[in-house]
Design a protein around this motif. Structure first.
Motif, PDB file in Angstrom:
ATOM      1  N   ILE A 123     -10.907 -29.824  63.521  1.00 36.43           N
ATOM      2  CA  ILE A 123     -10.808 -30.304  62.042  1.00 36.43           C
ATOM      3  C   ILE A 123     -12.118 -29.832  61.736  1.00 36.43           C
ATOM      4  CG2 ILE A 123     -10.647 -31.921  60.348  1.00 36.43           C
ATOM      5  CD1 ILE A 123      -8.886 -33.462  62.643  1.00 36.43           C
ATOM      6  N   ASP A 124     -12.248 -29.351  60.712  1.00 35.83           N
ATOM      7  CA  ASP A 124     -13.334 -28.923  59.963  1.00 35.83           C
ATOM      8  C   ASP A 124     -13.578 -30.308  59.135  1.00 35.83           C
ATOM      9  OD1 ASP A 124     -15.214 -28.175  57.731  1.00 35.83           O
ATOM     10  OD2 ASP A 124     -14.643 -26.195  57.612  1.00 35.83           O
ATOM     11  N   THR A 125     -14.622 -31.011  59.446  1.00 37.89           N
ATOM     12  CA  THR A 125     -14.965 -32.377  58.712  1.00 37.89           C
ATOM     13  C   THR A 125     -15.256 -32.193  57.221  1.00 37.89           C
ATOM     14  OG1 THR A 125     -17.044 -32.718  59.577  1.00 37.89           O
ATOM     15  CG2 THR A 125     -15.169 -33.412  60.774  1.00 37.89           C
ATOM     16  N   THR A 126     -15.444 -30.951  56.632  1.00 35.66           N
ATOM     17  CA  THR A 126     -16.094 -30.603  55.572  1.00 35.66           C
ATOM     18  C   THR A 126     -14.778 -30.408  54.670  1.00 35.66           C
ATOM     19  OG1 THR A 126     -18.191 -29.746  56.057  1.00 35.66           O
ATOM     20  CG2 THR A 126     -17.403 -29.170  54.074  1.00 35.66           C
ATOM     21  N   THR A 127     -13.949 -29.655  54.860  1.00 31.16           N
ATOM     22  CA  THR A 127     -12.676 -29.610  54.263  1.00 31.16           C
ATOM     23  C   THR A 127     -11.593 -30.109  54.658  1.00 31.16           C
ATOM     24  OG1 THR A 127     -12.017 -27.676  55.636  1.00 31.16           O
ATOM     25  CG2 THR A 127     -13.305 -27.250  53.992  1.00 31.16           C
ATOM     26  N   ASP A 128     -11.538 -31.059  55.864  1.00 35.61           N
ATOM     27  CA  ASP A 128     -10.469 -31.814  56.347  1.00 35.61           C
ATOM     28  C   ASP A 128      -9.312 -30.893  56.610  1.00 35.61           C
ATOM     29  OD1 ASP A 128     -12.021 -34.174  56.633  1.00 35.61           O
ATOM     30  OD2 ASP A 128     -11.728 -34.736  54.808  1.00 35.61           O
ATOM     31  N   THR A 129      -9.449 -29.701  57.077  1.00 35.62           N
ATOM     32  CA  THR A 129      -8.342 -28.874  57.447  1.00 35.62           C
ATOM     33  C   THR A 129      -8.489 -28.684  58.974  1.00 35.62           C
ATOM     34  OG1 THR A 129      -9.587 -26.907  56.818  1.00 35.62           O
ATOM     35  CG2 THR A 129      -8.140 -28.124  55.353  1.00 35.62           C
ATOM     36  N   ILE A 130      -7.271 -28.203  59.605  1.00 28.11           N
ATOM     37  CA  ILE A 130      -7.211 -27.619  60.985  1.00 28.11           C
ATOM     38  C   ILE A 130      -7.977 -26.236  60.956  1.00 28.11           C
ATOM     39  CG2 ILE A 130      -5.941 -27.318  63.047  1.00 28.11           C
ATOM     40  CD1 ILE A 130      -4.317 -29.797  62.301  1.00 28.11           C
ATOM     41  N   ILE A 154     -16.411 -35.933  68.270  1.00 27.51           N
ATOM     42  CA  ILE A 154     -17.425 -35.018  67.175  1.00 27.51           C
ATOM     43  C   ILE A 154     -18.142 -34.313  67.825  1.00 27.51           C
ATOM     44  CG2 ILE A 154     -18.682 -35.102  64.932  1.00 27.51           C
ATOM     45  CD1 ILE A 154     -15.871 -36.301  64.589  1.00 27.51           C
ATOM     46  N   ALA A 155     -18.293 -32.949  67.549  1.00 29.37           N
ATOM     47  CA  ALA A 155     -19.198 -31.941  68.139  1.00 29.37           C
ATOM     48  C   ALA A 155     -20.475 -32.016  67.490  1.00 29.37           C
ATOM     49  CB  ALA A 155     -18.791 -30.666  68.289  1.00 29.37           C
ATOM     50  N   PRO A 156     -21.744 -31.653  67.817  1.00 31.07           N
ATOM     51  CA  PRO A 156     -22.874 -31.382  67.205  1.00 31.07           C
ATOM     52  C   PRO A 156     -22.681 -30.602  65.984  1.00 31.07           C
ATOM     53  CG  PRO A 156     -23.201 -31.282  69.300  1.00 31.07           C
ATOM     54  CD  PRO A 156     -21.730 -31.067  69.374  1.00 31.07           C
ATOM     55  N   ASN A 157     -21.606 -29.647  65.859  1.00 32.40           N
ATOM     56  CA  ASN A 157     -21.429 -28.767  64.715  1.00 32.40           C
ATOM     57  C   ASN A 157     -20.692 -29.492  63.624  1.00 32.40           C
ATOM     58  OD1 ASN A 157     -18.672 -28.628  65.775  1.00 32.40           O
ATOM     59  ND2 ASN A 157     -18.949 -26.637  66.277  1.00 32.40           N
ATOM     60  N   GLY A 158     -20.421 -30.807  63.889  1.00 30.61           N
ATOM     61  CA  GLY A 158     -19.551 -31.533  62.925  1.00 30.61           C
ATOM     62  C   GLY A 158     -18.176 -31.471  62.739  1.00 30.61           C
ATOM     63  N   ASN A 159     -17.623 -30.672  63.933  1.00 30.93           N
ATOM     64  CA  ASN A 159     -16.131 -30.619  63.816  1.00 30.93           C
ATOM     65  C   ASN A 159     -15.789 -31.761  64.721  1.00 30.93           C
ATOM     66  OD1 ASN A 159     -16.210 -28.304  62.103  1.00 30.93           O
ATOM     67  ND2 ASN A 159     -16.056 -26.907  63.928  1.00 30.93           N
ATOM     68  N   ALA A 160     -14.404 -32.033  64.303  1.00 34.30           N
ATOM     69  CA  ALA A 160     -13.812 -33.051  65.062  1.00 34.30           C
ATOM     70  C   ALA A 160     -12.560 -32.498  65.890  1.00 34.30           C
ATOM     71  CB  ALA A 160     -12.980 -33.997  64.132  1.00 34.30           C
ATOM     72  N   TYR A 161     -12.860 -33.147  66.976  1.00 35.72           N
ATOM     73  CA  TYR A 161     -11.729 -32.555  68.238  1.00 35.72           C
ATOM     74  C   TYR A 161     -10.918 -33.493  68.556  1.00 35.72           C
ATOM     75  CZ  TYR A 161     -14.794 -28.420  68.697  1.00 35.72           C
ATOM     76  OH  TYR A 161     -15.426 -27.135  68.359  1.00 35.72           O
ATOM     77  N   VAL A 162      -9.353 -33.276  68.265  1.00 38.70           N
ATOM     78  CA  VAL A 162      -8.456 -34.158  68.665  1.00 38.70           C
ATOM     79  C   VAL A 162      -7.532 -33.730  69.793  1.00 38.70           C
ATOM     80  CG1 VAL A 162      -6.585 -35.311  67.255  1.00 38.70           C
ATOM     81  CG2 VAL A 162      -8.319 -34.616  66.168  1.00 38.70           C
ATOM     82  N   ALA A 163      -7.301 -34.673  70.741  1.00 36.75           N
ATOM     83  CA  ALA A 163      -6.532 -34.292  71.771  1.00 36.75           C
ATOM     84  C   ALA A 163      -5.060 -34.779  71.495  1.00 36.75           C
ATOM     85  CB  ALA A 163      -7.085 -35.130  72.975  1.00 36.75           C
ATOM     86  N   ASN A 164      -4.205 -33.663  71.792  1.00 36.82           N
ATOM     87  CA  ASN A 164      -2.902 -33.701  71.389  1.00 36.82           C
ATOM     88  C   ASN A 164      -2.170 -34.002  72.579  1.00 36.82           C
ATOM     89  OD1 ASN A 164      -2.797 -33.590  68.701  1.00 36.82           O
ATOM     90  ND2 ASN A 164      -3.724 -31.340  69.168  1.00 36.82           N
ATOM     91  N   ILE A 165      -1.444 -35.317  72.929  1.00 37.36           N
ATOM     92  CA  ILE A 165      -0.652 -35.484  74.292  1.00 37.36           C
ATOM     93  C   ILE A 165       0.620 -34.564  74.286  1.00 37.36           C
ATOM     94  CG2 ILE A 165       0.675 -37.114  75.415  1.00 37.36           C
ATOM     95  CD1 ILE A 165      -1.330 -39.558  74.468  1.00 37.36           C
ATOM     96  N   GLY A 166       1.120 -34.467  73.189  1.00 34.70           N
ATOM     97  CA  GLY A 166       2.620 -33.867  73.344  1.00 34.70           C
ATOM     98  C   GLY A 166       2.692 -32.357  73.315  1.00 34.70           C
TER      99      GLY A 166
END
Length: 517
Positions: free
Chosen positions: A241-248, A222-234
């Motif tokens: 991810i916008d953690t307010t709307t739960d969209t990419i 999670i970044a200070p701006n509240g967004n979630a950053y997801v590492a994709n192996i493949g």
């Protein structure tokens, strides 16, 4: 379609490749003190076999979970060396966390339990049974801990007061690994096998939604701006991810097979690219990659950022932890001037100052101390020549110089001048002592000032000019000027000021009358 069967460890820690995963590149040589990149240095700390999870403990040291040797090592982050004895865990410890109460929770994937460690004593408090291949742990707002169960497709809450499981398992997608909690209290669980992220309300322990659109997501930060950053192996990228709307919101290309991701206090994100043996740096304000990838050890899998901005990276195939330290920066120097004699305590503000030494005008400063976050240091200036001097800060990560960052000034010393009365008989005029005398003193040091010219006058008439001797005394013969002294009822002395190698002497003056014994 492949019919090969993988063991739980092979599935979680990838001793065998996932579908679509690129094999790791040839083992990269650890870069020692001088990295090929001029903006940083990378050092290597030997640890146990197959290190995975990293977590800071309350005293600032770092725990490393060694999945291959079933232990936790402690790294002293002041010296970047391993200290103490290994702490035993269950079989195949993975991604650990440290709760607010100071206890560390280590999920053991193969032995199906969680080791609880008292970080104050580095001893095992208890072991909590937990089936389903525990993988990663994260602290939730209540102070309890969530543990992902890679083989049971769920998350289990642990009460950190009683060290027991709480409630029923929370269902997730297939193969949950990394967990991160946003400021709004939502937990984001990366489901590697299901290619989605489960969002959990940590207050109610219920699933809010499932976000699709990932490719072997493994870890979340999670970044200070509240967004979630997801590492994709493949797909060799990071989804935001916008953690307010739960969209990419967007995806960011990174190195090959990013297994780990973390975000530092300054909002910079870092990915551990297991397939390319390097680390990618991301500015979470712009969601852009910064600079070239940083080479580290063999198959980096996880990483954390210390308060002083050093980045620690576990290399699962290298039995090591790489330490990345960036070049120092300087934003201000206060005060930026002081006397040539040195002794001025200056405060230098910037970044990445941990381990710094300071040179001013080519001479080393003394008493250098750096704060815990590496953003400010204090130092005492050495003596220097008058004028601007360059300030250079050097750390294990590199050096930076502010040209003319400190100005040495010659200090101003006030002076005092005293004059002795003329000893004279008025009628008839007669000189009792043939000299007029004046004494010049440095008021800062209290010492007499030698070798300086003193002007003697009576009204507008110059009686003479004389230099002060070693005792700071100047003398002028009054015999031939007695009449002028009497007409003006005395005389005046003055010092015009001077620049010496050690001080600027300020002007001073005095008057003296006529005294008849």
């Amino acid at each position: 379609m492949s019919t090969s069967v993988q063991s739980p460890q092979q599935e979680l820690l990838q001793t065998a490749l996932l579908a679509g995963q690129v094999p790791a590149a040839a083992t990269a040589r650890e870069v020692s003190r001088t990295s090929a990149a001029p903006t940083l240095a990378v050092t290597s700390i030997p640890v146990g076999t197959n290190p995975v999870g990293l977590a800071f403990i309350p005293n600032g040291d770092l725990y490393v979970a060694n999945s291959g040797s079933s232990s936790v090592f402690t790294i002293d982050t002041a010296t970047d060396t391993v200290i103490g004895a290994p702490i035993p865990t269950g079989t195949t410890p993975a991604w650990l966390t440290v709760a607010p109460n100071g206890n560390a929770y280590v999920p053991n994937n193969i032995s199906n339990n969680v080791t609880v460690i008292d970080t104050a004593t580095s001893t095992v408090l208890t072991t909590i049974a937990l089936s389903g291949g525990p993988a990663a742990a994260a602290v939730i707002p209540s102070g309890n801990v969530y543990v992902s169960r890679f083989g049971a497709n769920s998350v289990q809450e642990i009460d950190t007061t009683t060290n027991t499981t709480v409630g029923a398992a929370i269902p997730t997608g297939s193969g949950p690994v990394g967990i991160a909690v946003a400021p709004n209290g939502k937990a984001y669980v990366a489901n590697r096998n299901a290619n989605n992220v489960t969002v959990i309300n940590t207050a109610t322990a219920t699933v809010i939604t499932t976000i699709p659109g990932f490719n072997q997501p493994n870890f979340v930060a999670i970044a200070p701006n509240g967004n979630a950053y997801v590492a994709n192996i493949g797909s060799n990228n990071v989804s935001v991810i916008d953690t307010t709307t739960d969209t990419i919101l967007t995806t960011i290309p990174v190195g090959t097979n990013p297994w780990g991701i973390t975000v530092g206090p300054d909002g910079t994100a870092y990915t551990a690219n297991r397939g390319s043996n390097n680390v990618t740096v991301i500015d979470t304000t712009t969601n852009m990659v910064v600079g070239a990838p940083i080479p580290v050890g063999s198959q980096p899998i996880a990483l954390v950022v210390a308060p002083n901005n050093k980045v620690y990276v576990s290399n699962i195939a290298g039995a090591s932890v790489s330490v990345i330290q960036f070049d120092p920066t300087i934003s201000s120097i206060t005060p930026n001037s002081g006397p040539i004699t040195g002794g001025t305590v200056v405060t230098i503000t910037g970044t990445n100052l941990t381990g710094a030494s300071v040179d001013i005008g080519g001479n080393p400063a003394t008493g250098v101390t750096v704060n815990a976050t590496g953003t400010q240091l204090t130092a005492t200036t050495p003596p220097g020549a008058a004028g601007p001097a360059d300030v250079t800060v050097t750390t294990p990560g590199g050096s930076t110089t502010v040209v003319g960052g400190f100005t040495y000034v010659v200090p101003v010393h006030a002076t005092s001048l005293t004059a002795t009365p003329a000893l004279t008989k008025l009628f008839p005029p007669h000189v009792y002592f043939p000299f007029l005398t004046a004494t010049l003193t440095d008021q800062v040091t209290g010492l007499p000032v030698p070798g300086q010219p003193i002007l003697f006058k009576a009204g507008s008439n110059v009686l003479g000019i004389a230099n002060t001797d070693a005792q700071g005394v100047a003398r002028v013969n009054e015999t031939l000027t007695l009449t002028l002294i009497l007409l003006n009822h005395g005389y005046e002395v003055s010092f015009a000021g001077a620049l010496t190698p050690t001080a600027i002497l300020s002007p001073s003056s005095a008057q003296a009358g006529v005294v008849e014994p």
